[in-house]
Design an enzyme around this catalytic site. Structure first.
Site, PDB file in Angstrom:
ATOM      1  N   LYS A  20       1.057  -1.260   0.065  1.00 19.59           N
ATOM      2  CA  LYS A  20       0.091   0.199  -0.022  1.00 19.59           C
ATOM      3  C   LYS A  20       0.932   1.272  -0.037  1.00 19.59           C
ATOM      4  O   LYS A  20       2.087   1.023   0.292  1.00 19.59           O
ATOM      5  CB  LYS A  20      -0.990   0.036   1.349  1.00 19.59           C
ATOM      6  CG  LYS A  20      -1.881  -1.191   1.049  1.00 19.59           C
ATOM      7  CD  LYS A  20      -2.774  -1.185   2.267  1.00 19.59           C
ATOM      8  CE  LYS A  20      -4.024  -2.054   2.305  1.00 19.59           C
ATOM      9  NZ  LYS A  20      -4.706  -1.991   3.617  1.00 19.59           N
ATOM     10  N   TYR A  60     -12.672  -2.468  -3.293  1.00 21.82           N
ATOM     11  CA  TYR A  60     -13.226  -2.453  -1.895  1.00 21.82           C
ATOM     12  C   TYR A  60     -15.034  -2.408  -2.035  1.00 21.82           C
ATOM     13  O   TYR A  60     -15.386  -1.610  -1.053  1.00 21.82           O
ATOM     14  CB  TYR A  60     -12.539  -1.302  -1.094  1.00 21.82           C
ATOM     15  CG  TYR A  60     -11.397  -1.480  -0.520  1.00 21.82           C
ATOM     16  CD1 TYR A  60     -11.044  -2.705   0.087  1.00 21.82           C
ATOM     17  CD2 TYR A  60     -10.166  -0.576  -0.522  1.00 21.82           C
ATOM     18  CE1 TYR A  60      -9.900  -3.035   0.509  1.00 21.82           C
ATOM     19  CE2 TYR A  60      -8.977  -0.663  -0.145  1.00 21.82           C
ATOM     20  CZ  TYR A  60      -8.601  -2.059   0.497  1.00 21.82           C
ATOM     21  OH  TYR A  60      -7.517  -2.333   0.845  1.00 21.82           O
ATOM     22  N   PHE A  68     -15.173   4.539   7.600  1.00 25.38           N
ATOM     23  CA  PHE A  68     -13.738   4.679   7.115  1.00 25.38           C
ATOM     24  C   PHE A  68     -13.346   4.805   5.692  1.00 25.38           C
ATOM     25  O   PHE A  68     -12.566   5.171   5.200  1.00 25.38           O
ATOM     26  CB  PHE A  68     -12.761   3.759   7.940  1.00 25.38           C
ATOM     27  CG  PHE A  68     -13.077   2.538   7.714  1.00 25.38           C
ATOM     28  CD1 PHE A  68     -12.602   1.875   6.623  1.00 25.38           C
ATOM     29  CD2 PHE A  68     -13.616   1.631   8.450  1.00 25.38           C
ATOM     30  CE1 PHE A  68     -12.769   0.486   6.269  1.00 25.38           C
ATOM     31  CE2 PHE A  68     -14.082   0.544   8.299  1.00 25.38           C
ATOM     32  CZ  PHE A  68     -13.206  -0.167   7.000  1.00 25.38           C
ATOM     33  N   ARG A  96      -2.378 -14.428   4.071  1.00 21.00           N
ATOM     34  CA  ARG A  96      -3.027 -13.875   5.090  1.00 21.00           C
ATOM     35  C   ARG A  96      -2.105 -14.075   6.543  1.00 21.00           C
ATOM     36  O   ARG A  96      -2.177 -13.005   7.221  1.00 21.00           O
ATOM     37  CB  ARG A  96      -4.374 -14.438   5.445  1.00 21.00           C
ATOM     38  CG  ARG A  96      -5.368 -13.925   4.192  1.00 21.00           C
ATOM     39  CD  ARG A  96      -5.760 -12.550   4.048  1.00 21.00           C
ATOM     40  NE  ARG A  96      -6.601 -12.205   5.071  1.00 21.00           N
ATOM     41  CZ  ARG A  96      -7.294 -11.120   5.054  1.00 21.00           C
ATOM     42  NH1 ARG A  96      -6.823 -10.115   4.176  1.00 21.00           N
ATOM     43  NH2 ARG A  96      -8.060 -10.710   6.195  1.00 21.00           N
ATOM     44  N   THR A 102      -5.931  -7.633  10.426  1.00 26.06           N
ATOM     45  CA  THR A 102      -5.979  -6.340   9.732  1.00 26.06           C
ATOM     46  C   THR A 102      -5.787  -5.232  10.619  1.00 26.06           C
ATOM     47  O   THR A 102      -5.096  -4.137  10.286  1.00 26.06           O
ATOM     48  CB  THR A 102      -7.610  -5.975   9.407  1.00 26.06           C
ATOM     49  OG1 THR A 102      -7.963  -7.196   8.542  1.00 26.06           O
ATOM     50  CG2 THR A 102      -8.198  -4.714   8.956  1.00 26.06           C
ATOM     51  N   ASN A 123      -1.914   0.009   7.295  1.00 24.93           N
ATOM     52  CA  ASN A 123      -1.348  -1.293   7.656  1.00 24.93           C
ATOM     53  C   ASN A 123      -0.615  -1.890   6.277  1.00 24.93           C
ATOM     54  O   ASN A 123      -0.387  -2.900   6.257  1.00 24.93           O
ATOM     55  CB  ASN A 123      -2.537  -2.073   7.940  1.00 24.93           C
ATOM     56  CG  ASN A 123      -3.563  -2.242   7.132  1.00 24.93           C
ATOM     57  OD1 ASN A 123      -3.570  -1.486   5.978  1.00 24.93           O
ATOM     58  ND2 ASN A 123      -4.928  -2.916   7.478  1.00 24.93           N
ATOM     59  N   HIS A 126      -1.697  -5.406   1.383  1.00 29.55           N
ATOM     60  CA  HIS A 126      -3.153  -6.209   1.237  1.00 29.55           C
ATOM     61  C   HIS A 126      -2.570  -7.488   0.726  1.00 29.55           C
ATOM     62  O   HIS A 126      -1.892  -7.604   0.114  1.00 29.55           O
ATOM     63  CB  HIS A 126      -3.891  -5.208   0.162  1.00 29.55           C
ATOM     64  CG  HIS A 126      -4.982  -6.037  -0.402  1.00 29.55           C
ATOM     65  ND1 HIS A 126      -6.115  -6.077   0.264  1.00 29.55           N
ATOM     66  CD2 HIS A 126      -5.028  -6.919  -1.546  1.00 29.55           C
ATOM     67  CE1 HIS A 126      -7.073  -6.950  -0.285  1.00 29.55           C
ATOM     68  NE2 HIS A 126      -6.452  -7.432  -1.314  1.00 29.55           N
ATOM     69  N   GLU A 137      -9.673 -10.201  -7.798  1.00 22.05           N
ATOM     70  CA  GLU A 137      -8.767  -8.957  -7.533  1.00 22.05           C
ATOM     71  C   GLU A 137      -7.752  -9.107  -8.569  1.00 22.05           C
ATOM     72  O   GLU A 137      -7.309  -8.064  -9.275  1.00 22.05           O
ATOM     73  CB  GLU A 137      -8.003  -9.295  -6.181  1.00 22.05           C
ATOM     74  CG  GLU A 137      -9.164  -8.622  -5.064  1.00 22.05           C
ATOM     75  CD  GLU A 137      -8.769  -8.762  -3.755  1.00 22.05           C
ATOM     76  OE1 GLU A 137      -9.428  -8.284  -2.788  1.00 22.05           O
ATOM     77  OE2 GLU A 137      -7.553  -9.205  -3.520  1.00 22.05           O
TER      78      GLU A 137
HETATM   79  P1  IDP Z   1      -7.964  -6.540   5.241  1.00 20.05           P
HETATM   80  O1  IDP Z   1      -7.168  -5.595   4.504  1.00 20.05           O
HETATM   81  O2  IDP Z   1      -7.233  -7.199   6.399  1.00 20.05           O
HETATM   82  O3  IDP Z   1      -8.640  -7.807   4.353  1.00 20.05           O
HETATM   83  P2  IDP Z   1     -10.820  -5.463   5.514  1.00 20.05           P
HETATM   84  O4  IDP Z   1     -11.607  -5.484   6.526  1.00 20.05           O
HETATM   85  O5  IDP Z   1     -11.011  -5.976   4.098  1.00 20.05           O
HETATM   86  O6  IDP Z   1      -9.296  -6.010   5.715  1.00 20.05           O
HETATM   87  O7  IDP Z   1     -10.566  -3.639   5.138  1.00 20.05           O
HETATM   88  C1  IDP Z   1      -9.441  -3.402   4.270  1.00 20.05           C
HETATM   89  C2  IDP Z   1      -8.686  -2.139   4.442  1.00 20.05           C
HETATM   90  O8  IDP Z   1      -9.419  -1.033   5.346  1.00 20.05           O
HETATM   91  C3  IDP Z   1      -7.795  -2.455   5.711  1.00 20.05           C
HETATM   92  O9  IDP Z   1      -6.486  -3.230   5.393  1.00 20.05           O
HETATM   93  C4  IDP Z   1      -7.601  -1.125   6.462  1.00 20.05           C
HETATM   94  O10 IDP Z   1      -6.622  -0.367   5.407  1.00 20.05           O
HETATM   95  C5  IDP Z   1      -8.877  -0.391   6.106  1.00 20.05           C
HETATM   96  N1  IDP Z   1      -9.882  -0.654   7.290  1.00 20.05           N
HETATM   97  C6  IDP Z   1     -10.360  -1.512   7.753  1.00 20.05           C
HETATM   98  N2  IDP Z   1     -11.027  -1.514   8.983  1.00 20.05           N
HETATM   99  C7  IDP Z   1     -10.755  -0.092   9.175  1.00 20.05           C
HETATM  100  C8  IDP Z   1     -10.991   0.998  10.459  1.00 20.05           C
HETATM  101  O11 IDP Z   1     -11.805   0.522  11.196  1.00 20.05           O
HETATM  102  N3  IDP Z   1     -10.511   1.959  10.309  1.00 20.05           N
HETATM  103  C9  IDP Z   1      -9.743   2.571   9.342  1.00 20.05           C
HETATM  104  N4  IDP Z   1      -9.419   1.697   8.460  1.00 20.05           N
HETATM  105  C10 IDP Z   1      -9.813   0.448   8.385  1.00 20.05           C
END
Ligand code: IDP
Length: 161
Positions: A20, A60, A68, A96, A102, A123, A126, A137
């Site tokens: 990212k 997404y 968010f 994963r 996450t 984070n 991805h 994807e």
């Molecule tokens: P993942 O990336 O681990 O699959 P997802 O739930 O699909 O997790 O969320 C996608 C991305 O959205 C996360 O990697 C993170 O960057 C962002 N994200 C998810 N939950 C939150 C949140 O509560 N606050 C801010 N960003 C979030």
């Protein structure tokens, strides 16, 4: 093309991995690629992209209603992303686990998120969360012609024939 032992199920499984914008800014590309390489997975596609909001809204699609989501769009369009496809046995689940939870606060040390990030909104990496999602994807981010079929010379050492 290369020969694949049909006795090893899922050996051609593929997943979509992205460094990212924060990971690129923080010069973590090499360390992130290294973790997938050293595990024994095969890189079959890689490019640097500045993504559009249209592509991200498809990527997404499940998160559109989350509070968010607007800030997630700003984050993911804030700079270049390294988009990759990695292949190998069980690569979706293993990736994963390599990437970690996450929320970096819950990501174990030794995982990419657990080692390189502190906040859920930044984070660094991805990874597709299922084989079905991975297929979608990969199709969204890559043309078929951008995925390379090749064989690594250590293939026989990683997959017992
Ligand atoms: P993942 O990336 O681990 O699959 P997802 O739930 O699909 O997790 O969320 C996608 C991305 O959205 C996360 O990697 C993170 O960057 C962002 N994200 C998810 N939950 C939150 C949140 O509560 N606050 C801010 N960003 C979030």
């Amino acid at each position: 093309s290369y020969t694949v032992n049909p006795d090893i199920p899922g050996i051609r499984e593929q997943t979509f991995i992205a460094v990212k914008p924060d990971g690129v800014q923080r010069r973590l590309i090499g360390q992130i690629v290294q973790r997938f390489e050293q595990r024994g997975f095969r890189l079959v596609g890689l490019k640097m992209v500045q993504v559009s909001e249209e592509l991200l809204s498809q990527h997404y699609a499940c998160l559109h209603r989350k509070p968010f989501y607007p800030s997630l769009l700003r984050y993911m369009t804030s700079g270049p992303i390294i988009a990759m496809v990695w292949e190998g046995h069980n690569v979706v689940r293993s990736s994963r686990m390599l990437v970690g939870e996450t929320n970096p606060a819950e990501a174990a040390p030794g995982t990419l998120r657990g080692d390189f990030s502190v906040h859920i909104s930044r984070n660094v990496v991805h990874a597709s969360d299922s084989v079905e999602v991975a297929k979608k994807e990969i199709a969204l981010w890559f043309q078929r012609s951008e995925l390379i079929e090749w064989e690594t010379c250590d293939h026989g050492s990683i997959y017992h024939p």
